[in-house]
Design an enzyme around this catalytic site. Sequence first.
Site, short mmCIF file in Angstrom:
data_model
loop_
_atom_site.label_atom_id
_atom_site.label_comp_id
_atom_site.label_asym_id
_atom_site.label_seq_id
_atom_site.Cartn_x
_atom_site.Cartn_y
_atom_site.Cartn_z
CD GLU A 138 -2.61 1.38 3.34
OE1 GLU A 138 -3.31 1.83 3.49
OE2 GLU A 138 -1.94 0.90 3.78
CE LYS A 183 -8.40 0.41 3.66
NZ LYS A 183 -7.46 1.09 5.05
CB CYS A 210 -4.15 -0.95 5.65
SG CYS A 210 -3.36 -0.51 6.65
#
Length: 536
Positions: free
Chosen positions: A284, A347, A397
């Site tokens: 990321e 995301k 994440c």
Amino acid sequence: MELTLQPPALPLVTAAGDGPRPVRRWVAVLLAVLSGAALLLALPPYDLWWLAPAGVALLAAATHRRRPRSGFGLGFLAGVVLFYPLLDWTSTQAGWLPWALLATSQAAFLGLTGLATAWLSPLADRFRALWPLLIGLLWTAQEALRDRAPFGGFPWGRLAFSQGDAPTLRLAAYGGAPLVTFAVATAGGALLALLWRRQVTLAALGYVATAVVVTAGPLLLPLGDGGATTKVVAIVQGNVPRLGLDFNAQRRAVLDNHVRATQQLAADVAAGRQQQPDLVVWPENSSDIDPLRNLDAAERISAAADAIGAPILVGAVLRTDNPADIRNAGLLWRPRTGPDLDQQYIKRHPVPFAEYMPMRPVARLVTDKVDLVKNMLAGDRPGVVRTGPLVLGDVICFEVAYDGIVRDTVLGGAQVLAVQTNNATFNEAEARQQLAMVRLRAVEHGRDSLMVSTVGVSAFVGTDGSVHDSSGFNVPAVMVREMRLGDSRTLATRLGHWPEMAAVALTVAALAGVLTLRRRRTTTSNDGGEEKAEAR
């Protein structure tokens, strides 16, 4: 009035057989503190997994037969001891206020657990054999609530995430994280019930058997092997010039680090020192410069992909026509042809107060730094990336903490799981906590997995939760490994959230059902804060 020579450290059975008395107030406070400490030490980076059932048992001992409001206070105290140290990495760059707000909110959920445990005391006294089961249900339901509320929840510090080295981790393949949590909490309930017994009885032996079965029994359960076909995958941890929030001011340096590391990998492949990868995964924010809008960034990534001769999954921040809006993406970049816009993942669960700001006008009254947080737009599709050699399940994440987001990628056809993350604004403890989640997901879905970070910790994880080729923290690293392509679904993948919902339904039924028993009892409080049950 009968005097005792010493106060009991744990609840004891009364002579009349009326059930365990509550401990004295100061003892209850001590037990709550010890409970929070045990739960903290069970989690990474300490990994003393066997303390998790003890932490559950200590909180149940502190709250049994107390008033619900006292139970809430004791649970909240345990939560403060647990969550303030566990989440201290949130204060590394953002300061004490976000840390305090987040840790306090999470402690409140543990307060609800203490309240519910106290509320269920009459049911535990009436049906003592059910006590381990009730404790297991309470903790599972508490985590189900905490995983969803408020603002989409924050599932950090779940009991399941403490079991990376424990036999109970294998239960993830059969019921996911909720089943692991249920087993750990049930073992804690059995431990407490055993301590209530002052002599060896058939019931005491039953509690011992329960604790042994739920903690060691999973060793007998088979796990998937991840599939027979393998592909070679490389993960590149380029590192950043400096840790901290100014990471985003170092965007070109970070991108160059990942380009150079990939080009060095290509040189090692050409020299026969490394295997040729079928896929390269960057973390990321490896390109915080939007490569779809910045020609220079696009050329640098293309140079890396052409050199290695394999597609690269790039962690990119994509800009929009509105300067305030951004997207956090995993973008597939192919050799020669460049970005494959059909194979990108946006995301789906941006972090509130960090990646977007709920109630921005209200938050602005608290701090003038609110407007430093951009508005990250959420994606609407699971992270299924078809790279050609393999189908990747991409999560970004903190999304690895959420059951449904990971499961959706497997249902969409993912053969391996990848977690792209940027830990540059946190510390190694946070990275270790995140890796524990990857280990559980690998077992849960029977998929070889990887975690790749800008600064570490990066690693490969097998379907049994074992960690391979783990990198250090705040160092550059490149790792190459053959990964097995999973083609089956575990029971946990097939069942999804239904076991957790069943646990929640049973918990609600127990909380409602105990009302009848409580109506038959009156409670009074003595100087020590103890409750005594009397028939009306």
